[in-house]
Design a protein around this motif. Structure first.
Motif, PDB file in Angstrom:
ATOM      1  N   LEU A  61      65.409  50.981  98.407  1.00  0.00           N
ATOM      2  CA  LEU A  61      64.199  51.410  97.720  1.00  0.00           C
ATOM      3  C   LEU A  61      63.723  52.737  98.280  1.00  0.00           C
ATOM      4  O   LEU A  61      63.560  52.907  99.483  1.00  0.00           O
ATOM      5  CB  LEU A  61      63.107  50.353  97.875  1.00  0.00           C
ATOM      6  CG  LEU A  61      61.802  50.594  97.102  1.00  0.00           C
ATOM      7  CD1 LEU A  61      62.074  50.608  95.611  1.00  0.00           C
ATOM      8  CD2 LEU A  61      60.789  49.519  97.444  1.00  0.00           C
ATOM      9  N   GLY A  62      63.520  53.715  97.368  1.00  0.00           N
ATOM     10  CA  GLY A  62      63.019  55.019  97.771  1.00  0.00           C
ATOM     11  C   GLY A  62      61.534  55.142  97.505  1.00  0.00           C
ATOM     12  O   GLY A  62      60.809  54.150  97.410  1.00  0.00           O
ATOM     13  N   LYS A  63      61.077  56.374  97.334  1.00  0.00           N
ATOM     14  CA  LYS A  63      59.644  56.598  97.133  1.00  0.00           C
ATOM     15  C   LYS A  63      59.204  56.147  95.748  1.00  0.00           C
ATOM     16  O   LYS A  63      60.012  56.017  94.825  1.00  0.00           O
ATOM     17  CB  LYS A  63      59.316  58.074  97.342  1.00  0.00           C
ATOM     18  CG  LYS A  63      59.933  59.004  96.300  1.00  0.00           C
ATOM     19  CD  LYS A  63      59.528  60.444  96.587  1.00  0.00           C
ATOM     20  CE  LYS A  63      60.104  61.394  95.525  1.00  0.00           C
ATOM     21  NZ  LYS A  63      59.722  62.801  95.772  1.00  0.00           N
ATOM     22  N   ALA A  64      57.913  55.910  95.598  1.00  0.00           N
ATOM     23  CA  ALA A  64      57.333  55.481  94.323  1.00  0.00           C
ATOM     24  C   ALA A  64      56.169  56.392  93.972  1.00  0.00           C
ATOM     25  O   ALA A  64      55.482  56.913  94.851  1.00  0.00           O
ATOM     26  CB  ALA A  64      56.863  54.033  94.411  1.00  0.00           C
ATOM     27  N   GLU A  65      55.976  56.601  92.681  1.00  0.00           N
ATOM     28  CA  GLU A  65      54.846  57.384  92.209  1.00  0.00           C
ATOM     29  C   GLU A  65      54.405  56.856  90.859  1.00  0.00           C
ATOM     30  O   GLU A  65      55.167  56.185  90.157  1.00  0.00           O
ATOM     31  CB  GLU A  65      55.209  58.863  92.091  1.00  0.00           C
ATOM     32  CG  GLU A  65      56.289  59.151  91.054  1.00  0.00           C
ATOM     33  CD  GLU A  65      56.518  60.640  90.853  1.00  0.00           C
ATOM     34  OE1 GLU A  65      55.530  61.343  90.550  1.00  0.00           O
ATOM     35  OE2 GLU A  65      57.673  61.077  90.984  1.00  0.00           O
ATOM     36  N   THR A  66      53.174  57.131  90.490  1.00  0.00           N
ATOM     37  CA  THR A  66      52.637  56.746  89.188  1.00  0.00           C
ATOM     38  C   THR A  66      52.184  58.003  88.464  1.00  0.00           C
ATOM     39  O   THR A  66      51.432  58.809  89.016  1.00  0.00           O
ATOM     40  CB  THR A  66      51.447  55.777  89.341  1.00  0.00           C
ATOM     41  OG1 THR A  66      51.882  54.612  90.034  1.00  0.00           O
ATOM     42  CG2 THR A  66      50.915  55.362  87.977  1.00  0.00           C
ATOM     43  N   THR A  67      52.665  58.187  87.241  1.00  0.00           N
ATOM     44  CA  THR A  67      52.341  59.382  86.473  1.00  0.00           C
ATOM     45  C   THR A  67      50.929  59.284  85.903  1.00  0.00           C
ATOM     46  O   THR A  67      50.300  58.219  85.924  1.00  0.00           O
ATOM     47  CB  THR A  67      53.339  59.579  85.325  1.00  0.00           C
ATOM     48  OG1 THR A  67      53.161  58.543  84.356  1.00  0.00           O
ATOM     49  CG2 THR A  67      54.774  59.537  85.847  1.00  0.00           C
ATOM     50  N   SER A  68      50.449  60.389  85.350  1.00  0.00           N
ATOM     51  CA  SER A  68      49.101  60.417  84.777  1.00  0.00           C
ATOM     52  C   SER A  68      48.966  59.481  83.580  1.00  0.00           C
ATOM     53  O   SER A  68      47.869  59.038  83.252  1.00  0.00           O
ATOM     54  CB  SER A  68      48.745  61.844  84.351  1.00  0.00           C
ATOM     55  OG  SER A  68      49.681  62.329  83.404  1.00  0.00           O
ATOM     56  N   ARG A 103      54.867  53.854  86.282  1.00  0.00           N
ATOM     57  CA  ARG A 103      55.225  53.751  87.706  1.00  0.00           C
ATOM     58  C   ARG A 103      56.725  53.992  87.840  1.00  0.00           C
ATOM     59  O   ARG A 103      57.537  53.338  87.174  1.00  0.00           O
ATOM     60  CB  ARG A 103      54.845  52.375  88.242  1.00  0.00           C
ATOM     61  CG  ARG A 103      55.032  52.216  89.752  1.00  0.00           C
ATOM     62  CD  ARG A 103      54.306  50.983  90.253  1.00  0.00           C
ATOM     63  NE  ARG A 103      54.507  50.780  91.677  1.00  0.00           N
ATOM     64  CZ  ARG A 103      55.334  49.871  92.183  1.00  0.00           C
ATOM     65  NH1 ARG A 103      56.014  49.059  91.374  1.00  0.00           N
ATOM     66  NH2 ARG A 103      55.468  49.737  93.491  1.00  0.00           N
ATOM     67  N   ILE A 104      57.093  54.919  88.717  1.00  0.00           N
ATOM     68  CA  ILE A 104      58.492  55.304  88.892  1.00  0.00           C
ATOM     69  C   ILE A 104      58.929  55.018  90.315  1.00  0.00           C
ATOM     70  O   ILE A 104      58.315  55.485  91.280  1.00  0.00           O
ATOM     71  CB  ILE A 104      58.694  56.803  88.578  1.00  0.00           C
ATOM     72  CG1 ILE A 104      58.275  57.111  87.137  1.00  0.00           C
ATOM     73  CG2 ILE A 104      60.147  57.206  88.808  1.00  0.00           C
ATOM     74  CD1 ILE A 104      58.308  58.585  86.806  1.00  0.00           C
ATOM     75  N   LEU A 105      60.019  54.240  90.451  1.00  0.00           N
ATOM     76  CA  LEU A 105      60.622  53.969  91.753  1.00  0.00           C
ATOM     77  C   LEU A 105      61.962  54.686  91.833  1.00  0.00           C
ATOM     78  O   LEU A 105      62.745  54.639  90.887  1.00  0.00           O
ATOM     79  CB  LEU A 105      60.858  52.463  91.931  1.00  0.00           C
ATOM     80  CG  LEU A 105      59.669  51.523  91.765  1.00  0.00           C
ATOM     81  CD1 LEU A 105      60.135  50.086  91.907  1.00  0.00           C
ATOM     82  CD2 LEU A 105      58.589  51.837  92.791  1.00  0.00           C
TER      83      LEU A 105
END
Length: 287
Positions: free
Chosen positions: A196-203, A207-209
């Motif tokens: 598992l790498g980094k995660a972010e949530t777009t505007s 949610r992107i992993l």
């Protein structure tokens, strides 16, 4: 034809109880792991389709992460393989296939610069409506019985490819049923880690992993099931051609009982089908 074929990116839509939609990039398709004895499967029944608020956003997010230097201004068309299949049947005047179970269909288009985004839209039957349930026969349960998932929450896996047809440079997305675990050749890209790498949530709330593992395009397999009567290659050739998939499983059943399935390499059959439909390729890009 097509020319200049390249794998671009991939992602897996994850099942989640969270309110936001979640995808893993590059994700990981289910691994082909067929049963070896005759097996009776239950009908899929009524199942909820995976729902993404903005269905095109994962495609562009995956490209941005995996191929950030890809110049989209050089592309003529960005779409799904099913759209190309419908346009092909329309150009060939194949009413039986173009209407697909007698459904009327239309295409929504959005023009950006010199390239066009097209995604399918069925009149009276919105695509991926979260409130819609659909009977899927035995296909989904057949896929589950013959595959194993490296990503437990896998709801569906999508791959994005690019190639040229006549004067059109196209980006094509298609859903993957599974892959054959062959050893990669020395010329293939090294696989990404399943860690598992980094995660972010777009505007927009997506949610992107960064999670998954790349697999070779040559290992992708398409699975088709049909009640009693054999499946004709002509019925699936167009889908395979636009997705550039050459491994095929054709499984027939009598309301559930299946015999152990086998994978067939249909590369030569696809070449014959392409030559047989040569006249249509002259008109198809103009549609």
């Amino acid at each position: 034809m097509p020319f200049e074929f390249k794998h671009v990116a991939s992602y897996t839509v994850l099942q989640s109880e969270a309110p936001e939609s979640t995808i893993a990039i590059p994700g990981h398709p289910p691994k082909w792991n067929p049963f070896t004895e005759p097996k009776k499967l239950k009908s899929d029944g009524l199942q909820m389709e995976p729902y993404l608020k903005n269905d095109l956003e994962p495609l562009f997010r995956a490209i941005d992460i995996e191929k950030p230097l890809l110049n989209m201004d050089h592309m003529s068309l960005v779409t799904d393989a099913c759209v190309l299949r419908k346009l092909f049947h329309y150009a060939s005047s194949d009413k039986q296939h173009s209407l697909h179970e007698n459904q009327l269909w239309s295409l929504d288009t959005e023009v950006s610069g010199d390239w066009t985004v097209v995604f399918r839209h069925f009149r009276g039957r919105p695509w991926r409506n979260p409130n819609r349930r659909e009977s899927l026969g035995y296909g989904r349960n057949f896929e589950r019985a013959d595959t194993t998932n490296a990503i437990k929450e896998n709801a569906e896996h999508q791959r994005i490819i690019r190639y040229r047809i006549a004067f059109l440079r196209v980006i094509v997305r298609y859903e993957v049923d599974g892959f054959i675990d062959n050893e990669p050749s020395p010329n293939e890209e090294p696989t990404a880690s399943l860690e598992l790498g980094k995660a972010e949530t777009t505007s927009s709330g997506l949610r992107i992993l960064e999670h998954g593992q790349k697999v070779s395009p040559r290992s992708i397999v398409e699975m088709k099931t049909k009640l009693v009567s054999p499946i004709l290659f002509e019925d699936v050739a167009c889908q395979l051609w636009f997705s550039r998939v050459s491994n095929l499983v054709l499984a027939t059943h009598d309301y559930g009982p299946f015999t152990p399935p086998e994978v067939k390499d249909v590369t030569e059959s696809l070449k014959y089908w392409q030559e047989k439909n040569q006249k249509i390729w002259i008109d198809w890009p103009a549609v």
